[in-house]
Design an enzyme around this catalytic site. Structure first.
Site, PDB file in Angstrom:
ATOM      1  N   HIS A   1      -3.753  -5.267   0.591  1.00  0.00           N
ATOM      2  CA  HIS A   1      -2.905  -5.685   2.095  1.00  0.00           C
ATOM      3  C   HIS A   1      -3.046  -7.088   2.069  1.00  0.00           C
ATOM      4  O   HIS A   1      -4.031  -7.795   2.949  1.00  0.00           O
ATOM      5  CB  HIS A   1      -3.948  -5.044   3.291  1.00  0.00           C
ATOM      6  CG  HIS A   1      -3.671  -3.250   3.264  1.00  0.00           C
ATOM      7  ND1 HIS A   1      -2.845  -3.081   4.173  1.00  0.00           N
ATOM      8  CD2 HIS A   1      -4.208  -2.467   2.638  1.00  0.00           C
ATOM      9  CE1 HIS A   1      -2.625  -1.731   4.102  1.00  0.00           C
ATOM     10  NE2 HIS A   1      -3.429  -1.412   3.099  1.00  0.00           N
TER      11      HIS A   1
ATOM     12  N   CYS B   1       0.809  -1.092  -0.016  1.00  0.00           N
ATOM     13  CA  CYS B   1       0.042   0.048   0.022  1.00  0.00           C
ATOM     14  C   CYS B   1       0.757   1.112  -0.041  1.00  0.00           C
ATOM     15  O   CYS B   1       1.467   1.745  -1.029  1.00  0.00           O
ATOM     16  CB  CYS B   1      -1.058   0.215   1.174  1.00  0.00           C
ATOM     17  SG  CYS B   1      -2.326   1.034   0.965  1.00  0.00           S
TER      18      CYS B   1
ATOM     19  N   GLU C   1      -1.376  -8.886   4.141  1.00  0.00           N
ATOM     20  CA  GLU C   1      -1.171  -9.289   5.616  1.00  0.00           C
ATOM     21  C   GLU C   1      -2.411  -9.469   6.073  1.00  0.00           C
ATOM     22  O   GLU C   1      -2.565 -10.374   7.160  1.00  0.00           O
ATOM     23  CB  GLU C   1      -0.584  -7.948   6.549  1.00  0.00           C
ATOM     24  CG  GLU C   1      -1.369  -6.811   6.818  1.00  0.00           C
ATOM     25  CD  GLU C   1      -1.522  -6.121   5.471  1.00  0.00           C
ATOM     26  OE1 GLU C   1      -2.113  -4.927   5.938  1.00  0.00           O
ATOM     27  OE2 GLU C   1      -1.045  -6.215   4.541  1.00  0.00           O
TER      28      GLU C   1
END
Length: 501
Positions: free
Chosen positions: A204, A95, A206
């Site tokens: 994202h 990002c 994660e």
């Protein structure tokens, strides 16, 4: 190996770090660095996390729209990026990280997509109001290269991602090529065309690490970092280590600073090691022990929490499968496998010891062994064959008490229950186990192999059934989400900036 995550105190850093643990990194291999923190002199990879906007002055523009900049974060990111570039280290951006890397290499950004480039697709889903793993829009692969990242993208074709950003790449920097785009033709992923590993994504991963593609994406970065650590000779000693004492193979679980807890690929490494030694005709017996003054504390709690927070069921199941494989490698090995137990043998560590043919435990103060079925304390049930071996050796009532209470017992009590064969009173258990293994080595190998096969003829199928039952029970407990609540969260940092990406 050391991987740095460039971030700040307002970011969900437990998820950034946890995603790398889910992908196979050891907890001690990953450090979050925020503005004001000391920066390690040596590191082998850099992940630049999400965060506030990149100051438009870095790409020659005035802030013409509402931007939220953090000069300290900019300074940290550009400093670490420059250091990584000088040494040709692997770099991965998420990002804001994708935007910052593009700017550092000479590219520009859209400062505010809704006002500057509104094409009907929403990108800014604030994590305060949406599930961080929400499905926002599709990404289509446009990868053309042959790198591991490009190959991964081509295989994925089109996939759905989350999204929370109002800025994006405008002009892609020279030396970068797009490998993924959104339906409104934004560059959503890129990589370096030549040179050291450099890749970045606008979404994202994660928060999506339970998805095989997203995890594989992080694993390409980890692989590049490990390759760099090998090149720079920064690798730590292997977490599963083999040495020879005469002809006897000593297999050490080798994370002493973490009480030899299992994380990353350690379970698979242990299984492969025992399997290989089992087929090595020059090795008559194997002694399994732990480095330092501990056998094994079981599963690494940081890794388990990371998997739970990520809802990474597939990753958790893989750990269970690898643990089962390690246990079966011991039982199936056509030669004696002895456990030399100093210090803690807890959770999976205790059940690993129970899978061995003979157990030696120290009662000497410095090395005094203790045992614990610690699963219930964190909301799990026994695995690694504990539900089969424990009642078999200790009886059903004692097994139930140990499991339900999760209390530790001494080596002496373990001996009384039939969980330990030999107590060692004058030091570490290892010399005594080696001495006994040397005696076994004097017997014909074929006779020992035949004897072990027959001794385990009824045990093996029942153990395999127990391992399968254990895995399903653990998965159900994992799904209920209680695990992450019971495991201690890291201490939060002081807030520094509002997150926009």
């Amino acid at each position: 190996m050391k991987i740095l995550i460039a971030s700040d105190g307002r970011q969900p850093n437990e998820f950034y770090r946890g995603s790398l643990l889910c992908a196979g990194a050891l907890p001690e291999e990953v450090s979050v660095v925020c503005p004001g923190d000391p920066v390690p002199e040596h590191f082998d990879g850099l992940l630049i996390a999400g965060g506030s906007d990149v100051d438009p002055s870095h790409y020659g523009e005035a802030a013409s729209h509402s931007v939220d900049v953090n000069s300290a974060r900019d300074a940290l990111d550009f400093q670490l990026f420059a250091a990584a570039e000088r040494r040709s280290l692997p770099i991965f951006g998420i990002c804001r990280g994708m935007q910052m890397i593009n700017v550092a290499l000479g590219g520009t950004l859209w400062q505010d997509l809704p006002s500057e480039r509104n094409r009907g697709l929403e990108h800014d889903f604030d994590r305060a109001h949406f599930d961080p793993a929400h499905s926002a829009h599709t990404i289509k692969s446009v990868a053309t290269g042959s790198s591991p990242v490009a190959t991964l993208f081509r295989g994925a074709g089109e996939f759905i991602v989350n999204s929370r950003h109002h800025q994006a790449v405008k002009d892609l920097a020279a030396g970068l090529r797009a490998i993924g785009g959104s339906p409104d033709d934004l560059v959503e992923a890129y990589e370096r065309t030549d040179g050291a590993y450099l890749a970045a994504v606008q979404w994202h991963p994660e928060n999506l690490v339970g998805d095989p593609f997203q995890k594989a994406l992080l694993q390409t970065f980890l692989d590049a970092c490990r390759a760099e650590a090998r090149r720079a000779v920064h690798l730590d000693p292997p977490p599963i280590e083999v040495s020879l004492e005469g002809r006897i193979a000593v297999v050490r679980i080798n994370r002493p600073a973490k009480k030899n807890a299992f994380a990353g690929t350690m379970r698979e490494m242990l299984a492969r090691t025992i399997e290989a030694l089992g087929q090595d005709a020059t090795v008559p017996a194997i002694v399994l022990t732990g480095a330092g003054s501990c056998f094994s504390a079981g599963g690494d709690l940081e890794t388990l929490r990371a998997l739970s927070l990520a809802k990474d069921v597939a990753g958790f199941r893989a750990l269970l499968d690898d643990g089962a494989r390690a246990v079966l490698s011991i039982v199936k090995a056509p030669k004696p496998v002895l456990a030399a137990i100093d210090g803690a043998a807890a959770g999976a560590g205790m059940n690993l010891a129970l899978a061995c043919d003979v157990r030696f435990a120290s009662t000497f103060e410095r090395f005094e062994a203790f045992f614990a079925q610690s699963f219930a304390a964190i909301g799990l049930a026994p695995d690694w064959g504990g539900t089969y071996h424990l009642p078999l050796l200790a009886g059903s009532g004692s097994a139930a008490d140990l499991v339900f209470s999760a209390e530790r017992i001494s080596a002496q009590r373990a001996k009384e229950l039939g969980l330990v064969e030999v107590l060692v009173t004058d030091g570490s258990a290892l010399p005594a186990a080696l001495s006994r293994a040397a005696l076994y080595a004097e017997r014909p190998a074929a006779a020992l192999a035949a004897a072990k096969l027959n001794l385990n003829a009824e045990r093996l199928p029942r153990l395999e059934q127990a391992l399968a039952r254990e895995a399903e029970a653990q998965i159900e407990l994992f799904r209920n989400g209680d695990l992450s609540q019971r495991l201690r969260a890291p201490r939060p940092r002081t807030p520094e900036s509002r997150e926009n990406s």
